[in-house]
Design an enzyme around this catalytic site. Structure first.
Site, PDB file in Angstrom:
ATOM      1  N   ASP A  33      -2.640  -1.113 -10.525  1.00 52.00           N
ATOM      2  CA  ASP A  33      -3.373   0.138 -10.489  1.00 52.00           C
ATOM      3  C   ASP A  33      -4.330   0.104  -9.295  1.00 52.00           C
ATOM      4  O   ASP A  33      -4.568  -0.960  -8.719  1.00 52.00           O
ATOM      5  CB  ASP A  33      -4.138   0.313 -11.806  1.00 52.00           C
ATOM      6  CG  ASP A  33      -4.976   1.570 -11.836  1.00 52.00           C
ATOM      7  OD1 ASP A  33      -4.495   2.607 -11.350  1.00 52.00           O
ATOM      8  OD2 ASP A  33      -6.106   1.518 -12.332  1.00 52.00           O
ATOM      9  N   ARG A  36     -11.367   6.746   4.250  1.00 48.30           N
ATOM     10  CA  ARG A  36     -10.811   8.050   3.893  1.00 48.30           C
ATOM     11  C   ARG A  36     -11.267   9.063   4.936  1.00 48.30           C
ATOM     12  O   ARG A  36     -12.461   9.211   5.188  1.00 48.30           O
ATOM     13  CB  ARG A  36     -11.292   8.486   2.523  1.00 48.30           C
ATOM     14  CG  ARG A  36     -10.788   7.649   1.371  1.00 48.30           C
ATOM     15  CD  ARG A  36     -11.130   8.345   0.071  1.00 48.30           C
ATOM     16  NE  ARG A  36     -10.747   7.555  -1.080  1.00 48.30           N
ATOM     17  CZ  ARG A  36     -10.690   8.043  -2.316  1.00 48.30           C
ATOM     18  NH1 ARG A  36     -10.983   9.303  -2.533  1.00 48.30           N
ATOM     19  NH2 ARG A  36     -10.342   7.284  -3.324  1.00 48.30           N
TER      20      ARG A  36
END
Length: 1240
Positions: free
Chosen positions: A417, A723
């Site tokens: 994950d 990001r």
């Protein structure tokens, strides 16, 4: 609703008569569906369907659409009960199912048959205890472990099912009921921080614009999601909602957590007139209500909830090593039958040969030693104990399944994950670029300078104003920026435009935490919060936000003023403002450091200001604990010192600021398809309408004006693993906006509103001004990048399965080094003319290309073909990372080529992946790795990872912020991701290597005594007479050999430091060479030779005494076993040496107690000792020499390292050989002799 529509809706809707009548009467249709009709269509066995389903004699009732009345009414019992059940067994099924799990494998079934045979006198060949006790011990331990694990699951289920919730009753009152009694159609009242017990529709909330929910246990994302109540029920008081006569239609349950279609109806509305319901109106089970109280209507319960449909039933896991030993036991059984058949053939099938055959089979049953199962089970427990005692390197580790330690040494794929596992989901702003004139960009270090610029410009006319400034103004800006950034008026304007876009283009809501009384930001994306917090640090604070307006605070300062009266303040739509006094027109944002909330009234604020100041103060009257007095990071002034002539009781510390009021006209949320979000706002003071947009660089580059620096800065930020978001803005005239708004409303009423809105947006989303590029870092878990690199060297392929966006997943893949620095990410890095050749099909026609959704199997095959072509080109030697999303995965999993193509990637990233898809991916790769004999592992920390963890061969759960769901479901519970490296590389290695050698040595131990028995029977006329009986046979498998053999669990083939320094050694384990058919046959031939040598030499030395031959052969057998295991050890420890000595001593002592051993012959000083010595030397000498030769000529990879743990004698001889070889080599080349390196 028309008659046809009514019939269609009802036919698909299971309801009882009263619910149906009341629901449909509100929809202007006759009640043509009755309880009797429904009952008539049910099979006679419907009441006992759950019991039949449990035993596999019936399927579950099909899931259906439903139409429900909102209010107190009887509920249909055909819907599944709202019970959480993660248990594997029930009270009745535990014993039969658990026994089946034990005896479905050949190993245990064989011993069960042998044990049963000893109850028949003609087949008895020894003590019944020797056959029953080991099997009973193994089964009892297994049943205890299964019952304990299932009982823990039962306790967890009981806690969830007993949780109390307020439900509306037919009597018109609210009553607390347990979660298990909740039924479809019930109205529930949920409190903040309360788990949602079932799938519900949000009808009303105390929050003005909707409630936030935490979905981390469903989709793994810790970001709060905004859920909006049904419009017409939100307008009503709580008490009036049950009596509205409203109805809800919900589609058939499915497992897609991001998709929902439904409708809500007022009384008397037709089906077409109903309000559409989407995902934003739902609360899925296991989510947590974060803000406000909520009134909800239950639509799905129990197994029909999204959480249950995405969950897997726990299953028993068995290790690959156990399966391999199970297969070898079948080979040994065949060998047993062959030996028994040979004996019968030489008997010439005399007499009752079938009884003799069975006796021989039982006589040779030690070929498959039952002690193997006992030894391995105890060894697994010891390995688990070693893991849990490794507190220095694995703090907090818990072994929840002790059956799988060997699996840790054979992992080939690790599925992980992202959120909470690889990252902390803690976003931090890093860089802001506003143009090529500021090449270094802006960071948090410049916050003070930027705050002064924001304050100065706001005081001079507002952030959006652009005016001619004097030289003194420009000099002031330069001085504020410390002469390092803004050296021109344009740069200042660019910076302020960027700040305005960052502060307004988002979906963030500020609230005051009820516990800490501090302001916090809630948003569906943590990177939005990071940008808003950066704006706050730079002097532009988000103070208020709802669905129609927004307020930004600027030029904030801390003041000490007389305590305000009620007439000095006024409540506005966005806060509380001064209407009188020195600070008239300023807004109040904090009182004594405690922020003002949107729910605070003027009376509340006046009372807080009038209350005594309870903070500690110094002698001058200034608060002495500044950490308790937070004026906000955007304050440009510190609290003024207390004046002795102004008593503390007459003044109060306040934070005041100017406000920028914005009206939100339209908002376009972020989607995976659009990869951008937009908002249209109108400034309250200037009436200026602005379109603000932000999104992925690939999408924003198409709609902003062309610039020379955008691609370069985005690439630089991506290299740093940040990001990236690109911001653009555009000023709209009132006429342009009116035209756009009208087109947008028309598009929303079309048959396909989603596509129509995109077309309308395309008209206006062009030629935007590029105002900013931002880089935000998602903080990684400790040592994640290092751990992933270590795993890559170990030969473990990493797959990241996340529910997050593709762009986010790609950024994390880069920052964690999941994607190598010198590698490529496909298809993100394969755009432009250079890679156009990849997207053409073999016949030259264009195929799938980046930017398009994989819409079917044909597109999936095109994508995989392009990927294989890119891999074959060898363009990136650092490896290629394949990136797919959940929508594409649906089609990719249908193709056979996906697995083979994905196996060629160095790593794989799957974004927007549902919990069910995670488990599907793991299942597909499990089938792919079955023939390669490598195992899969899955690691996660949230409830959405449970399905993946249960599906993998080995499940690893991290106990963290998202709770204990993953930890409790996993086989191994960890506290950090980095701990899995040591778990696999050290504990997994030792467990696998040790168990492989332990199992084969125990098999050797059974084979050697069986071949002695076979030769003995052959010499004595092929009679089924045992050579060793009674306590000799019992002692051979226990007292005389168990301790030295079991000491293998303490052996180490390499040092801990070598395993850590050379992770490549783990690749040898993936080849399964420690336990293979080759090594098995080596041990078989070794046992044949040693058994034959012992028995034949004993016969040769035979002096007409059967008792003496038993004594000589058994003594030689024990010595042979002790010497063989001594030379098999890589590391001679004190405990092992002690076990050898203690075993030999116990055997000597047994001469005085066991009649089968001729004590007089041993103590007579005759030929016992030299005969036993010759037999032992003959049996072990050639075997040891062959072992030494093999080790010296065919060194394993670990033996090539300087740090080595070879078998001690092999290491000594090999070091001597190497030293002589190097000495001769140096002498022949004329080099002086170097000092000999220390030998390990």
């Amino acid at each position: 609703m028309s008659s046809g529509e009514l019939s269609d809706a009802v036919a698909l809707t299971p309801m009882n008569d009263r619910v149906t009548h009341r629901s449909l009467s509100g929809l202007s249709g006759p009640p043509d569906y009755t309880h009797q009709q429904e009952e008539a269509g049910k099979p006679w066995w419907e009441p006992i369907r759950p019991a039949l389903v449990a035993v596999g004699l019936a399927s579950r009732a099909p899931m259906q659409e439903r139409l429900l009345l909102v209010g107190p009414a009887p509920h249909d019992h055909s819907f599944p009960p709202n019970i959480v059940r993660n248990q594997k067994y029930s009270t009745l099924s535990f014993l039969p199912l658990s026994l089946y799990e034990q005896f479905k494998y050949f190993f245990n079934m064989y011993f069960l048959v042998v044990a049963i045979s000893q109850f028949f006198p003609p087949l008895q060949v020894g003590f019944l205890f020797t056959y029953i006790a080991p099997l009973a011990f193994v089964v009892a331990v297994a049943l205890f472990k299964e019952s304990y694990d299932d009982f823990q699951r039962f306790l967890q289920d009981r806690e969830a099912n007993s949780e109390k919730y307020e439900a509306y009753t037919p009597a018109g009152t609210w009553k607390k009921i347990p979660s298990k009694d909740i039924k479809v159609g019930m109205l529930l009242k949920l409190k903040p921080n309360k788990r949602v017990p079932a799938d519900c529709i949000l009808l009303k909330t105390t929050e003005k614009d909707g409630s936030f929910v935490r979905t981390d246990q469903l989709d793994g994302e810790t970001d709060w999601k905004l859920r909006i109540p049904v419009g017409f029920t939100q307008k009503e008081p709580f008490a009036a909602v049950p009596s509205l006569g409203a109805s809800v239609w919900a589609q058939k349950p499915h497992d897609r957590i991001y998709d929902f279609v439904g409708k809500a109806f007022r009384s008397g509305e037709s089906f077409q007139e109903g309000d559409p319901l989407t995902l934003e109106n739902t609360l899925w089970a296991n989510c947590v209500l974060a803000t406000g109280e909520a009134l909800v209507c239950v639509i799905y319960t129990g197994r029909e909830t999204r959480a249950s449909l995405n969950a897997n039933t726990p299953t028993s896991k068995i290790g690959l090593l156990d399966l391999e030993l199970n297969f070898m036991s079948k080979l040994l059984f065949v060998l047993t039958l062959v030996l028994a058949l040979i004996m019968i053939i030489f008997q010439e099938f005399h007499g009752a040969w079938y009884i003799s055959f069975n006796r021989f089979v039982i006589l040779f049953s030690s070929i498959i030693p039952i002690s193997l199962r006992v030894n391995l089970d105890i060894a697994k427990a010891v390995y688990s104990w070693f893991i849990m005692r490794d507190n220095k390197n694995l703090p907090g580790v818990v072994v929840r399944n002790s059956n799988l330690p060997e699996e840790l040494g054979r992992i080939g794929y690790l599925f992980s994950d992202k959120t909470g596992t690889l990252t902390k989901n803690d976003m931090v702003f890093k860089k802001l670029f506003t143009g090529e004139n500021v090449p270094k960009g802006w960071t948090h270090a410049d916050a003070e300078d930027m705050r002064e610029i924001v304050t100065s410009r706001h005081a001079a006319g507002g952030l959006q104003s652009k005016r001619s400034r004097t030289d003194s103004d420009l000099d002031s800006d330069r001085r504020m920026c410390d002469f390092t950034r803004a050296t021109s008026e344009k740069q200042v304007d660019d910076l302020l435009a960027a700040f305005f876009a960052l502060a307004a283009a988002h979906n963030v809501t500020p609230v005051v935490d009820s516990e800490t009384q501090q302001k916090v930001y809630q948003a569906s994306s943590p990177d939005e919060v990071a940008l808003v917090q950066f704006c706050e640090a730079s002097g532009l604070t988000l103070q208020y936000r709802d669905r129609s307006r927004m307020a930004l605070g600027a030029a904030a300062k801390s003041v000490r003023v007389p305590k305000p009266a009620a007439g000095d303040l006024q409540k506005t739509a966005t806060g509380v403002a001064f209407v009188a006094g020195e600070h008239k027109g300023w807004y109040l944002s904090a009182v004594r450091g405690a922020p003002i909330g949107t729910q605070d009234s003027v009376a509340d604020i006046v009372a807080r200001a009038a209350a005594p100041d309870t903070r500690p103060h110094d002698a001058a009257g200034t608060p002495s604990t500044p950490e308790t007095l937070q004026y906000g990071t955007n304050c440009v002034e510190t609290p003024p010192p207390h004046r002795p002539d102004a008593p503390l009781d007459d003044a109060v510390d306040l934070t005041v600021e100017r406000r920028i009021e914005l009206e939100i006209l339209l908002e376009f949320p972020f989607t995976s398809e659009s990869k951008r979000m937009g908002i249209v706002v109108r400034a309250a003071d200037t009436k200026k309408v602005s379109l603000l947009m932000k999104g992925a660089d690939t999408k924003m580059a198409e709609i902003v004006k062309k610039t020379a620096w955008l691609d370069e800065e985005c690439l630089n930020l991506a290299r740093e693993g940040l990001r990236t978001l690109v911001f653009g803005s555009k000023t709209l005239s009132e006429a342009e906006f009116a035209e756009f708004e009208a087109a947008h409303k028309e598009a929303m009423r079309s048959r396909d509103p989603k596509a129509a809105v995109e077309q309308v947006r395309a008209r206006i989303e062009k030629d935007l001004d590029l105002v900013a590029v931002t880089g935000v870092e998602d903080k990684l878990q400790d040592d994640v990048a290092k751990s992933l690199e270590h795993l890559r060297k170990m030969g473990v392929k990493l797959w990241m399965l996340t529910g997050d966006k593709v762009e986010t997943a790609v950024c994390i893949a880069r920052s964690t080094r999941l994607a190598a620095r010198d590698g490529a990410i496909f298809p993100q890095d394969c755009t432009g003319p250079r890679y156009e050749y990849l997207w053409d099909r073999p016949d030259g026609t264009p195929g799938w290309a980046p930017g398009r959704q994989v819409a079917g199997e044909e597109d999936a095959l095109d994508l995989l073909c392009s990927f294989n072509r890119f891999v074959d080109s060898g363009a990136k030697m650092g490896g290629i990372t394949l990136v797919v999303d959940g929508a594409s995965l649906v089609h990719l999993l249908k193709t056979e080529e996906f697995v083979s193509a994905a196996a060629r990637a160095s790593s794989v990233v799957v974004a927007r992946c549902s919990p069910t898809q995670k488990a599907d991916v793991v299942d597909v790769m499990k089938r792919h790795t079955a023939t390669a004999k490598i195992r899969t592992a899955a690691i996660g920390d949230g409830g959405n990872d449970v399905s993946m963890i249960l599906a993998a061969h080995v499940g690893l759960g991290i106990e963290g912020k998202e709770g204990r769901h993953a930890s409790l479901a996993a086989d191994y519970s960890l506290t950090k991701f980095c701990h899995c490296v040591r778990l696999l590389n050290w504990h997994g290695r030792n467990s696998y290597k040790r168990s492989a050698r332990l199992g084969q040595f125990v098999i050797h131990r059974g084979l050697i005594i069986s071949f002695i028995q076979a030769i003995f029977s052959a010499i004595f006329y092929f009679m089924a007479v045992p050579i060793y009986t009674g306590w000799l046979l019992v002692g051979y498998s226990t007292v005389y050999t168990m301790c030295p053999v079991f000491a293998i669990v303490l052996d180490e083939d390499v040092d801990e430091s070598a395993a850590d320094e050379f992770p490549e050694l783990y690749r040898e384990l993936q080849k399964a060479r420690a336990l293979s058919l080759r090594t098995f046959l080596q041990w078989v031939f070794k046992a044949i030779y040693q058994g034959a040598a012992i028995m034949l030499l004993a016969i040769y030395f035979f002096d007409r005494s059967f008792l003496r031959i038993v004594t000589i052969t058994f003594t030689a057998l024990i010595l042979t076993e002790l010497i063989t295991i001594w030379f098999e050890m890589h590391k001679i420890s004190f405990l092992f040496a002690l076990a050898e000595v203690a075993t030999l001593a116990s055997y000597v002592i047994s001469f005085f107690f066991i009649a089968s051993l001729d004590l007089q012959y041993v103590t007579s000083g005759g030929d016992f000792w030299w005969k036993s010595g010759i037999i032992t030397l003959t049996a072990t000498g050639p075997v040891v020499l062959a072992k030494l030769a093999e080790q010296m000529c065919c060194q394993p990879s670990y033996a090539k390292l300087r740090v080595r743990n070879d078998p001690w004698i092999v290491g000594l001889l090999y070091d001597a050989y190497r030293w002589c070889r190097d000495t001769c080599s140096r002498s022949s080349q004329g080099f002086p002799h170097a000092a000999r390196q220390p030998l390990v």
